[in-house]
Design a protein around this motif. Structure first.
Motif, PDB file in Angstrom:
ATOM      1  N   UNK A   1      13.443 112.771  41.173  1.00  0.00           N
ATOM      2  CA  UNK A   1      14.046 113.607  42.089  1.00  0.00           C
ATOM      3  C   UNK A   1      14.777 114.829  40.763  1.00  0.00           C
ATOM      4  N   UNK A   2      15.003 116.043  41.458  1.00  0.00           N
ATOM      5  CA  UNK A   2      15.024 116.579  40.377  1.00  0.00           C
ATOM      6  C   UNK A   2      16.577 117.519  40.896  1.00  0.00           C
ATOM      7  N   UNK A   3      17.188 117.791  40.407  1.00  0.00           N
ATOM      8  CA  UNK A   3      18.796 119.092  41.298  1.00  0.00           C
ATOM      9  C   UNK A   3      18.892 119.472  40.310  1.00  0.00           C
ATOM     10  N   UNK A   4      19.186 121.187  41.091  1.00  0.00           N
ATOM     11  CA  UNK A   4      18.928 122.221  40.004  1.00  0.00           C
ATOM     12  C   UNK A   4      20.623 122.517  41.002  1.00  0.00           C
ATOM     13  N   UNK A   5      20.780 123.349  39.935  1.00  0.00           N
ATOM     14  CA  UNK A   5      22.231 123.855  39.868  1.00  0.00           C
ATOM     15  C   UNK A   5      22.285 125.443  39.469  1.00  0.00           C
ATOM     16  N   UNK A   6      22.456 126.315  39.591  1.00  0.00           N
ATOM     17  CA  UNK A   6      22.160 127.505  38.813  1.00  0.00           C
ATOM     18  C   UNK A   6      23.624 128.728  40.110  1.00  0.00           C
ATOM     19  N   UNK A   7      23.506 129.089  39.188  1.00  0.00           N
ATOM     20  CA  UNK A   7      24.869 130.700  39.578  1.00  0.00           C
ATOM     21  C   UNK A   7      25.402 132.073  38.786  1.00  0.00           C
TER      22      UNK A   7
ATOM     23  N   UNK B   1      10.447 103.603  41.728  1.00  0.00           N
ATOM     24  CA  UNK B   1       9.461 104.542  42.616  1.00  0.00           C
ATOM     25  C   UNK B   1       9.223 105.283  41.604  1.00  0.00           C
ATOM     26  N   UNK B   2       8.807 105.163  41.446  1.00  0.00           N
ATOM     27  CA  UNK B   2       7.533 106.486  40.761  1.00  0.00           C
ATOM     28  C   UNK B   2       8.405 108.557  40.925  1.00  0.00           C
ATOM     29  N   UNK B   3       8.764 108.180  42.311  1.00  0.00           N
ATOM     30  CA  UNK B   3       9.285 109.705  42.737  1.00  0.00           C
ATOM     31  C   UNK B   3       9.935 110.149  41.998  1.00  0.00           C
TER      32      UNK B   3
ATOM     33  N   UNK C   1      22.236 123.950  35.620  1.00  0.00           N
ATOM     34  CA  UNK C   1      21.724 122.645  35.023  1.00  0.00           C
ATOM     35  C   UNK C   1      20.452 122.223  35.564  1.00  0.00           C
ATOM     36  N   UNK C   2      20.032 121.400  35.215  1.00  0.00           N
ATOM     37  CA  UNK C   2      18.680 121.136  35.773  1.00  0.00           C
ATOM     38  C   UNK C   2      18.568 119.610  34.851  1.00  0.00           C
ATOM     39  N   UNK C   3      18.450 119.292  35.857  1.00  0.00           N
ATOM     40  CA  UNK C   3      18.628 117.325  36.013  1.00  0.00           C
ATOM     41  C   UNK C   3      16.979 116.910  36.580  1.00  0.00           C
ATOM     42  N   UNK C   4      16.559 115.751  35.905  1.00  0.00           N
ATOM     43  CA  UNK C   4      14.752 115.049  36.364  1.00  0.00           C
ATOM     44  C   UNK C   4      15.059 113.736  36.230  1.00  0.00           C
ATOM     45  N   UNK C   5      15.247 112.713  37.146  1.00  0.00           N
ATOM     46  CA  UNK C   5      15.067 111.426  36.826  1.00  0.00           C
ATOM     47  C   UNK C   5      14.376 111.076  37.762  1.00  0.00           C
ATOM     48  N   UNK C   6      13.477 109.767  38.373  1.00  0.00           N
ATOM     49  CA  UNK C   6      13.124 109.136  38.687  1.00  0.00           C
ATOM     50  C   UNK C   6      13.589 108.563  39.478  1.00  0.00           C
TER      51      UNK C   6
ATOM     52  N   UNK D   1      18.163 119.970  45.845  1.00  0.00           N
ATOM     53  CA  UNK D   1      17.870 118.737  45.558  1.00  0.00           C
ATOM     54  C   UNK D   1      16.453 118.550  46.102  1.00  0.00           C
ATOM     55  N   UNK D   2      15.032 118.278  44.917  1.00  0.00           N
ATOM     56  CA  UNK D   2      13.747 118.171  44.916  1.00  0.00           C
ATOM     57  C   UNK D   2      13.721 116.541  45.012  1.00  0.00           C
ATOM     58  N   UNK D   3      12.509 116.307  45.770  1.00  0.00           N
ATOM     59  CA  UNK D   3      12.044 114.665  45.661  1.00  0.00           C
ATOM     60  C   UNK D   3      10.085 115.463  46.017  1.00  0.00           C
ATOM     61  N   UNK D   4       9.978 114.657  44.580  1.00  0.00           N
ATOM     62  CA  UNK D   4       9.058 115.262  43.662  1.00  0.00           C
ATOM     63  C   UNK D   4       8.689 116.809  43.824  1.00  0.00           C
ATOM     64  N   UNK D   5       8.167 117.458  44.907  1.00  0.00           N
ATOM     65  CA  UNK D   5       8.178 119.167  45.225  1.00  0.00           C
ATOM     66  C   UNK D   5       8.541 119.312  45.764  1.00  0.00           C
ATOM     67  N   UNK D   6       9.271 118.679  47.503  1.00  0.00           N
ATOM     68  CA  UNK D   6       9.897 118.073  48.181  1.00  0.00           C
ATOM     69  C   UNK D   6      11.317 118.473  48.128  1.00  0.00           C
ATOM     70  N   UNK D   7      11.337 120.262  48.962  1.00  0.00           N
ATOM     71  CA  UNK D   7      13.021 119.844  48.858  1.00  0.00           C
ATOM     72  C   UNK D   7      13.887 119.576  49.430  1.00  0.00           C
ATOM     73  N   UNK D   8      14.988 118.472  49.623  1.00  0.00           N
ATOM     74  CA  UNK D   8      15.526 117.304  50.657  1.00  0.00           C
ATOM     75  C   UNK D   8      16.559 118.027  50.837  1.00  0.00           C
TER      76      UNK D   8
END
Length: 141
Positions: free
Chosen positions: A77-83, A73-75, A63-68, A103-110
């Motif tokens: 957040x993107x969550x990627x879950x892949x297997x 805050x305009x940052x 799954x791929x989920x994106x949201x502010x 978990x990403x914030x903008x293009x930076x991996x958190x």
């Protein structure tokens, strides 16, 4: 040694024939993953970790989920879950999986987590009582 050489030759011929049949069975055109409106995806289309497409020995899903981050805050957040689940050739209820969660914030991996588990026999050729080749994949994290 002669049995082993014959087993290897048969394995090569069987593998070539199996791949030719598998490719010939594909729908013509581009093979695409399925995507749903909630951000989930899979390839081959509509496969799941417990539901195998007979033409493929694996299922890539996630799954791929994106949201502010928040309304102020305009940052992004993107969550990627892949297997990838690899299915056992003799027991369709057995599989092994390798995946990641990011978990990403903008293009930076958190955060990045790797997950793996299960065991499966992926290939087997020859007579197991004399000369055989088998490939197993087992994961434990």
């Amino acid at each position: 040694l002669a049995d082993l050489i014959e087993t290897l030759k048969k394995a090569e011929a069987d593998n070539k024939e199996m791949n030719e049949k598998r490719v010939a069975s594909f729908d013509k055109g581009v093979q695409q993953a399925s995507e749903s409106s909630n951000g989930t995806f899979s390839f081959p289309a509509n496969c799941t970790p417990t539901s195998r497409n007979e033409s493929y020995p694996f299922c890539f899903h996630g799954s791929l989920q994106e949201q502010n981050k928040s309304t102020d805050d305009t940052t992004k957040t993107t969550k990627v879950d892949a297997a990838v689940d690899f299915f056992d050739i003799f027991n369709p209820n057995e599989s092994t999986a390798i995946g990641l969660k990011a978990l990403y914030e903008d293009e930076e991996v958190q955060k990045l987590d790797v997950e793996a588990g299960g065991h499966a026999e992926l290939l087997s050729y020859g007579n197991k009582s004399s000369a055989a080749i088998s490939i197993f994949l087992a994961n434990h994290v």
